[in-house]
Scaffold this motif. Sequence first.
Motif, PDB file in Angstrom:
ATOM      1  N   ILE A  34      35.361  -3.369  70.979  1.00 34.30           N
ATOM      2  CA  ILE A  34      34.018  -3.301  71.542  1.00 34.30           C
ATOM      3  C   ILE A  34      33.328  -1.987  71.184  1.00 34.30           C
ATOM      4  CG2 ILE A  34      32.677  -3.387  73.672  1.00 34.30           C
ATOM      5  CD1 ILE A  34      34.062  -6.006  72.954  1.00 34.30           C
ATOM      6  N   THR A  35      34.102  -0.901  71.143  1.00 30.61           N
ATOM      7  CA  THR A  35      33.505   0.434  71.020  1.00 30.61           C
ATOM      8  C   THR A  35      33.842   1.064  69.683  1.00 30.61           C
ATOM      9  OG1 THR A  35      33.728   0.721  73.417  1.00 30.61           O
ATOM     10  CG2 THR A  35      33.333   2.709  72.095  1.00 30.61           C
ATOM     11  N   ASN A  36      32.817   1.420  68.930  1.00 32.90           N
ATOM     12  CA  ASN A  36      32.982   2.169  67.686  1.00 32.90           C
ATOM     13  C   ASN A  36      33.091   3.653  68.029  1.00 32.90           C
ATOM     14  OD1 ASN A  36      32.909   3.311  65.161  1.00 32.90           O
ATOM     15  ND2 ASN A  36      30.910   2.487  64.579  1.00 32.90           N
ATOM     16  N   ARG A  37      34.252   4.253  67.747  1.00 37.68           N
ATOM     17  CA  ARG A  37      34.507   5.639  68.125  1.00 37.68           C
ATOM     18  C   ARG A  37      34.156   6.623  67.005  1.00 37.68           C
ATOM     19  NH1 ARG A  37      38.610   5.683  71.993  1.00 37.68           N
ATOM     20  NH2 ARG A  37      38.159   7.907  72.219  1.00 37.68           N
ATOM     21  N   ALA A  38      33.528   6.139  65.933  1.00 44.04           N
ATOM     22  CA  ALA A  38      33.286   7.018  64.782  1.00 44.04           C
ATOM     23  C   ALA A  38      32.398   8.213  65.124  1.00 44.04           C
ATOM     24  CB  ALA A  38      32.671   6.220  63.632  1.00 44.04           C
ATOM     25  N   GLN A  39      31.512   8.066  66.113  1.00 46.16           N
ATOM     26  CA  GLN A  39      30.636   9.173  66.500  1.00 46.16           C
ATOM     27  C   GLN A  39      31.134   9.918  67.730  1.00 46.16           C
ATOM     28  OE1 GLN A  39      28.163   9.968  64.440  1.00 46.16           O
ATOM     29  NE2 GLN A  39      28.876   8.234  63.190  1.00 46.16           N
ATOM     30  N   ASP A  40      32.328   9.565  68.202  1.00 46.19           N
ATOM     31  CA  ASP A  40      32.895  10.211  69.382  1.00 46.19           C
ATOM     32  C   ASP A  40      33.508  11.553  68.964  1.00 46.19           C
ATOM     33  OD1 ASP A  40      34.389  11.025  71.561  1.00 46.19           O
ATOM     34  OD2 ASP A  40      35.237   9.048  71.965  1.00 46.19           O
ATOM     35  N   PRO A  41      33.020  12.676  69.505  1.00 47.16           N
ATOM     36  CA  PRO A  41      33.579  13.989  69.119  1.00 47.16           C
ATOM     37  C   PRO A  41      35.084  14.087  69.358  1.00 47.16           C
ATOM     38  CG  PRO A  41      31.541  14.260  70.352  1.00 47.16           C
ATOM     39  CD  PRO A  41      31.887  12.803  70.436  1.00 47.16           C
ATOM     40  N   ALA A  42      35.584  13.356  70.364  1.00 50.99           N
ATOM     41  CA  ALA A  42      37.014  13.411  70.658  1.00 50.99           C
ATOM     42  C   ALA A  42      37.848  12.768  69.550  1.00 50.99           C
ATOM     43  CB  ALA A  42      37.302  12.709  71.988  1.00 50.99           C
ATOM     44  N   CYS A  43      37.201  11.986  68.691  1.00 48.32           N
ATOM     45  CA  CYS A  43      37.916  11.278  67.616  1.00 48.32           C
ATOM     46  C   CYS A  43      37.623  11.877  66.241  1.00 48.32           C
ATOM     47  CB  CYS A  43      37.534   9.798  67.616  1.00 48.32           C
ATOM     48  SG  CYS A  43      37.945   8.942  69.137  1.00 48.32           S
ATOM     49  N   ALA A  44      36.968  13.033  66.211  1.00 50.71           N
ATOM     50  CA  ALA A  44      36.572  13.620  64.928  1.00 50.71           C
ATOM     51  C   ALA A  44      37.782  13.897  64.038  1.00 50.71           C
ATOM     52  CB  ALA A  44      35.773  14.900  65.156  1.00 50.71           C
ATOM     53  N   GLY A  45      38.872  14.380  64.629  1.00 49.74           N
ATOM     54  CA  GLY A  45      40.061  14.673  63.836  1.00 49.74           C
ATOM     55  C   GLY A  45      40.692  13.421  63.252  1.00 49.74           C
ATOM     56  N   VAL A  46      40.753  12.353  64.056  1.00 47.65           N
ATOM     57  CA  VAL A  46      41.303  11.075  63.571  1.00 47.65           C
ATOM     58  C   VAL A  46      40.423  10.531  62.456  1.00 47.65           C
ATOM     59  CG1 VAL A  46      41.777   8.677  64.191  1.00 47.65           C
ATOM     60  CG2 VAL A  46      42.411  10.518  65.759  1.00 47.65           C
ATOM     61  N   LEU A  47      39.104  10.568  62.667  1.00 44.49           N
ATOM     62  CA  LEU A  47      38.174  10.060  61.649  1.00 44.49           C
ATOM     63  C   LEU A  47      38.330  10.833  60.345  1.00 44.49           C
ATOM     64  CD1 LEU A  47      35.767   8.239  60.856  1.00 44.49           C
ATOM     65  CD2 LEU A  47      34.260  10.044  61.753  1.00 44.49           C
ATOM     66  N   LYS A  80      42.063   1.737  63.556  1.00 44.42           N
ATOM     67  CA  LYS A  80      41.569   0.996  62.397  1.00 44.42           C
ATOM     68  C   LYS A  80      40.226   1.608  61.982  1.00 44.42           C
ATOM     69  CE  LYS A  80      41.394  -3.556  62.563  1.00 44.42           C
ATOM     70  NZ  LYS A  80      40.780  -4.855  62.979  1.00 44.42           N
ATOM     71  N   LEU A  81      40.129   1.965  60.710  1.00 43.71           N
ATOM     72  CA  LEU A  81      38.889   2.524  60.175  1.00 43.71           C
ATOM     73  C   LEU A  81      38.380   1.629  59.059  1.00 43.71           C
ATOM     74  CD1 LEU A  81      36.738   4.771  59.994  1.00 43.71           C
ATOM     75  CD2 LEU A  81      38.272   5.999  58.441  1.00 43.71           C
ATOM     76  N   VAL A  82      37.091   1.298  59.120  1.00 43.08           N
ATOM     77  CA  VAL A  82      36.424   0.482  58.102  1.00 43.08           C
ATOM     78  C   VAL A  82      35.356   1.332  57.434  1.00 43.08           C
ATOM     79  CG1 VAL A  82      35.062  -1.595  57.643  1.00 43.08           C
ATOM     80  CG2 VAL A  82      36.833  -1.628  59.428  1.00 43.08           C
ATOM     81  N   LEU A  83      35.395   1.369  56.101  1.00 41.25           N
ATOM     82  CA  LEU A  83      34.414   2.134  55.331  1.00 41.25           C
ATOM     83  C   LEU A  83      33.714   1.248  54.309  1.00 41.25           C
ATOM     84  CD1 LEU A  83      36.374   5.431  54.492  1.00 41.25           C
ATOM     85  CD2 LEU A  83      34.780   5.031  56.389  1.00 41.25           C
ATOM     86  N   CYS A  84      32.447   1.511  54.096  1.00 40.53           N
ATOM     87  CA  CYS A  84      31.644   0.902  53.027  1.00 40.53           C
ATOM     88  C   CYS A  84      30.548   1.891  52.689  1.00 40.53           C
ATOM     89  CB  CYS A  84      31.051  -0.433  53.497  1.00 40.53           C
ATOM     90  SG  CYS A  84      29.955  -1.227  52.290  1.00 40.53           S
ATOM     91  N   GLU A  85      30.258   2.037  51.416  1.00 38.09           N
ATOM     92  CA  GLU A  85      29.250   3.015  51.011  1.00 38.09           C
ATOM     93  C   GLU A  85      27.867   2.694  51.562  1.00 38.09           C
ATOM     94  OE1 GLU A  85      30.611   5.858  48.144  1.00 38.09           O
ATOM     95  OE2 GLU A  85      31.116   5.406  50.223  1.00 38.09           O
ATOM     96  N   LEU A  86      27.631   1.453  51.973  1.00 40.96           N
ATOM     97  CA  LEU A  86      26.323   1.054  52.481  1.00 40.96           C
ATOM     98  C   LEU A  86      26.188   1.221  53.993  1.00 40.96           C
ATOM     99  CD1 LEU A  86      25.781  -2.291  50.521  1.00 40.96           C
ATOM    100  CD2 LEU A  86      25.096   0.024  49.855  1.00 40.96           C
ATOM    101  N   ASP A  87      27.328   1.410  54.704  1.00 41.89           N
ATOM    102  CA  ASP A  87      27.317   1.273  56.155  1.00 41.89           C
ATOM    103  C   ASP A  87      27.921   2.502  56.841  1.00 41.89           C
ATOM    104  OD1 ASP A  87      26.501  -1.321  55.549  1.00 41.89           O
ATOM    105  OD2 ASP A  87      28.550  -2.121  55.728  1.00 41.89           O
ATOM    106  N   PRO A  88      27.562   2.712  58.109  1.00 43.49           N
ATOM    107  CA  PRO A  88      28.265   3.732  58.893  1.00 43.49           C
ATOM    108  C   PRO A  88      29.724   3.319  59.103  1.00 43.49           C
ATOM    109  CG  PRO A  88      26.222   3.038  59.977  1.00 43.49           C
ATOM    110  CD  PRO A  88      26.477   2.064  58.867  1.00 43.49           C
ATOM    111  N   PRO A  89      30.635   4.263  59.248  1.00 43.16           N
ATOM    112  CA  PRO A  89      32.038   3.908  59.475  1.00 43.16           C
ATOM    113  C   PRO A  89      32.232   3.245  60.835  1.00 43.16           C
ATOM    114  CG  PRO A  89      31.715   6.265  59.725  1.00 43.16           C
ATOM    115  CD  PRO A  89      30.420   5.720  59.206  1.00 43.16           C
TER     116      PRO A  89
END
Length: 504
Positions: free
Chosen positions: A417-430, A396-405
Amino acid sequence: MTRPNVLILMVDQLNGTLFPDGPAAFLHTPHLDALARRSARFAHCYTASPLCAPARASFMSGQLPSRTRVYDNAAEFTSDIPTFAHHLRRAGYHTALSGKMHFVGPDQLHGFEERLTTDIYPADFGWTPDYTRPGERIDWWYHNLGSVTGAGVAEITNQLEYDDEVAYHAGRKLYDLARRQDDRPWCLTVSFTHPHDPYVARRRFWDLYEGCPALAPVVPPIPFEAQDPHSQRLMLASDHAASHVTDEDVRRSRRAYFANISYIDEKIGELIDILERCRFADDTIILFVSDHGDMLGERGLWFKMNFFEGSARVPLMIAAPGLPAGRIDRPVSTLDVLPTLADLAALDLSGIMPWTDGESLVPLARGSGARSAVPMEYAAEGSEAPLIALRDGPWKLVLCELDPPILTNLEEDPHEITNRAQDPACAGVLAALTAAMRARWDLARFDAEVRASQARRHVVYEALRNGAYYPWDFQPLQKASERYMRNHMDLNILEESQRYPRGE
């Protein structure tokens, strides 16, 4: 051809995580348990938008709020948008609504031939948010935590009175339909306002949850400073700093919420009992759904208005002739209700399918289909720019122009619990999900359209409240001269026609 009847049972703010495969074991819901056993049960169904009016307009039309333009609880649902009620009525169905649908604007029917009750919420533009005044609380209509600190027991409330009336009129309508004075197939939508807050329940339902094991949230409160930006905005919008919520307040709120699920279960049981006694059971589709969920204190959040599972996930169960019962885990949407009903009733929607965001769930329920990624939108109170979300497989990905993903994997991390948006292992999914969302949505355009709508409505609302006031709130009409016995009627014909079954 003979088309099936349709009974839609809608509830308000029912958290879908409590329906992992029908009602959770701790819930006292014998009638929903029985319905679940004969239903296709969609364990991961999502609202199109986690707020009443946008969710309901999308549920009825199969279109996201960016298409319906019902962005919030005070945005008009225009008459030129076809709903499932229009499609069924066009195909020869009698369509009726008992209860809430939170239509805003002068059209209070949207394809229903009749409404049996008024709505519980206003139909005008008074609850319009204002993106030009970010962070400002509108105290007289924004949520506050008084529903939590005031949780408890009462034998009658505003909402109990409403739902008692909804159930009564729905039951009376089923009896009217049973008399078979109208040969058309029918679609009756019964829409309750419980278990929506305030968290107040009748004593006999409250007592069912003495010692309930689910009275404490799974995820404890997260400090304000550690919440994501949108959750912080929601906490401010709910005036969290002005209320001291104790652990006992949380337990009482959840207990009353569960009690009100049992209250709704009893009302649903009464309607299904009438359905069966009036010999409709074998040719009637029963669809059970909620508009959105409730956070119930998880993470320290309450109510809805976000894309966490408690708020965005809803129960969806469909019992229909020829539809296999069983659990379906693939994520689906309330947007799918319209094309699914059309499929079950053999209606041709080919001319309007390009306008819809939903997909029929019949192939999926029969084990031969799939559902593409599930979209969601939010652009109402507590936001300062539109938010969008996509559920695709476990992600599940949540986006808003005001906020980090915010990127979560719900199979590995069901409580988010864990936001994986900054996880290098998830860069391709993001990257892949972000590209898919950017292809679907133009957030700058979405934001501009929401702001323009808000500005227009503020002008119109102020104008219409000056001078003579003509409300849009639906006024149910009863023809007293056509009810029971009147002197233009033949008593013998009346008594025979109003009896069901006849000749027994």
